[in-house]
Design a protein around this motif. Structure first.
Motif, short mmCIF file in Angstrom:
data_model
loop_
_atom_site.label_atom_id
_atom_site.label_comp_id
_atom_site.label_asym_id
_atom_site.label_seq_id
_atom_site.Cartn_x
_atom_site.Cartn_y
_atom_site.Cartn_z
N PHE A 332 0.83 -1.20 0.00
CA PHE A 332 0.00 0.00 0.00
C PHE A 332 0.87 1.26 0.00
N SER A 376 -4.54 1.56 -3.36
CA SER A 376 -3.50 2.59 -3.40
C SER A 376 -3.60 3.42 -4.68
N THR A 379 -5.98 6.18 -3.70
CA THR A 379 -5.77 6.93 -2.46
C THR A 379 -4.90 8.17 -2.66
#
Length: 437
Positions: A332, A376, A379
């Motif tokens: 991540f 990810s 994000t």
């Protein structure tokens, strides 16, 4: 401090300085390799490059990219979006639901994240703004729909992951089926709930949609939706049934896309040239990173990197659950800095031996890694999906609105990850049935 421990900081410095990831990997590999192999470093790096370049499974990537490029450039995607809009537009938040459905279908048809997002974004943004959807919901929906190219088979990421982890591509794609469908269901449920609580303002466009007769809807469905589904079933069915290898299944998809293009009267040499140009550009970018990443990991291992990671995990005294959480957090965090290609190339060779040694199901773990990579991708602040959308978004759609829009979908991806972590059978049941068959 060992050379291996310095390789990742050096890589991050080069990437954050704006140097392309493939060149950054190559420079660090050459420098660290020289410390081990001396003047023979280029012979050693060439061996890694050659092994990546001759990997038969990776030959599927250009064919999957070509399939998606032909479907996009031929206008088939536009026809499909029109069908989705007609059938789903009357639901609460119906146009956003149609956008997610469009993302799911073309994720299965193309398998390339950025291409899917840009394609549906160029069609969905004008339509959703005409129906007075908020910019944040519009942005979040398009980013979430585009990100499904990571999770919905046939995914280019899954092909690369399976190749590096020495797993069956068919098994990993099968493992992603139910988690991918769960994620789509959660996305759609959220959008419908949002539409019930905060419905968009009524416009003349809503009345136009209601005037389309049922016969016209059925005609468009038969001529636009069913052929695409038939193509997807042919590609995935041949792959999961073991009838075709990944490369053969991808080639079948590219051929099917060309035949559809001819059937719709959209085929031309200029269209084919544009599709081939896109394919060469995207494939070259991915495969160059693959080759550079293979050199990086080979040099990292030669400098004792694998032993360094193994010793760190053993010293931490983590159990199976701790190892999984630790590795997923690393994936991540790397997703903030690195392209998904580099993320997979760096993490999979490092983690796979430890995962197998711990007795953790590699198919289950691989599915969770791919979900984390997709998360990810959405994000902020370094979200690739937002950067893709920003390149095609109108001026009134701000970065802050985009970040706000993706937050609910990030939460739903985390829910999907937790469900798969707590109930591994969601990922492992279908692969077991295929292997048993």
């Amino acid at each position: 401090m060992s050379i291996a421990a310095l390789m990742f900081p050096a890589l991050f410095v080069l990437v954050l300085a704006g140097i392309p990831i493939s060149l950054s990997l190559t420079v660090v590999s050459a420098g660290a390799g020289f410390m081990v192999f001396g003047e023979n470093v280029f012979a050693q790096l060439y061996g890694s490059f050659y092994s990546a370049a001759t990997n038969f499974i990776l030959a599927a990537i250009p064919m999957f990219v070509l399939m998606g490029a032909i479907l996009e450039r031929s206008g088939i995607a536009e026809r499909l979006f029109r069908v989705m809009q007609l059938w789903l537009g009357r639901l609460p938040g119906g146009l956003a639901v149609a956008t997610i459905a469009m993302g799911a279908v073309f994720a299965a048809a193309a398998g390339v994240v950025g291409a899917v997002e840009v394609m549906i974004g160029m069609m969905a943004i004008p339509a959703m703004q005409r129906f007075r959807y908020s910019n944040s919901l519009t942005a979040g929906t398009i980013c979430a729909g585009g990100s499904l190219g990571t999770m919905i088979p046939p995914s280019v990421i899954a092909v690369m992951y399976a190749s590096l982890a020495q797993m069956s591509v068919g098994e990993l794609l099968a493992a992603m089926m139910f988690p991918g469908l769960l994620m789509i269901a959660l996305f759609i449920a959220f959008i419908i709930l949002h539409g019930l609580i905060w419905p968009p303002e009524k416009t003349d466009a809503h009345d136009e949609m209601r005037t389309v007769p049922l016969r016209e809807k059925l005609r468009l469905t038969l001529t636009s939706l069913l052929p695409i589904f038939a193509l997807i079933v042919a590609v995935l069915g041949s792959l999961l049934a073991g009838v075709a290898s990944p490369t053969e299944a991808a080639s079948l998809g590219a051929l099917g896309a060309i035949l559809l293009c001819i059937a719709y009267g959209r085929f031309s040499l200029s269209m084919l040239r544009e599709a081939l140009t896109i394919t060469v550009r995207i494939s070259a970018m991915i495969l160059l990173i693959v080759a550079a990443g293979t050199m990086f990991m080979g040099t990292f291992a030669a400098n004792g990197g694998s032993k360094l990671i193994r010793n760190a995990v053993e010293a931490a005294g983590l159990g199976d659950t701790g190892i999984i959480i630790f590795f997923l957090i690393i994936v991540f965090l790397l997703g903030f800095v690195l392209d998904w290609t580099a993320n997979v190339l760096i993490c999979v060779p490092l983690f796979t031996p430890i995962i197998r040694q711990a007795g953790i199901d590699p198919v289950w773990f691989g599915t969770m890694v791919i979900i984390v990579i997709q998360t990810s991708y959405l994000t902020p602040p370094m979200a690739s999906s937002i950067f893709y959308l920003k390149s095609i978004a109108p001026p009134d759609m701000t970065y802050g609105q985009m970040c706000k829009g993706v937050v609910p979908f990030i939460a739903l991806q985390i829910v999907t990850l937790l469900v798969v972590a707590l109930f591994p059978a969601i990922a492992t049941w279908l692969p077991d049935q295929i292997v048993g068959f």
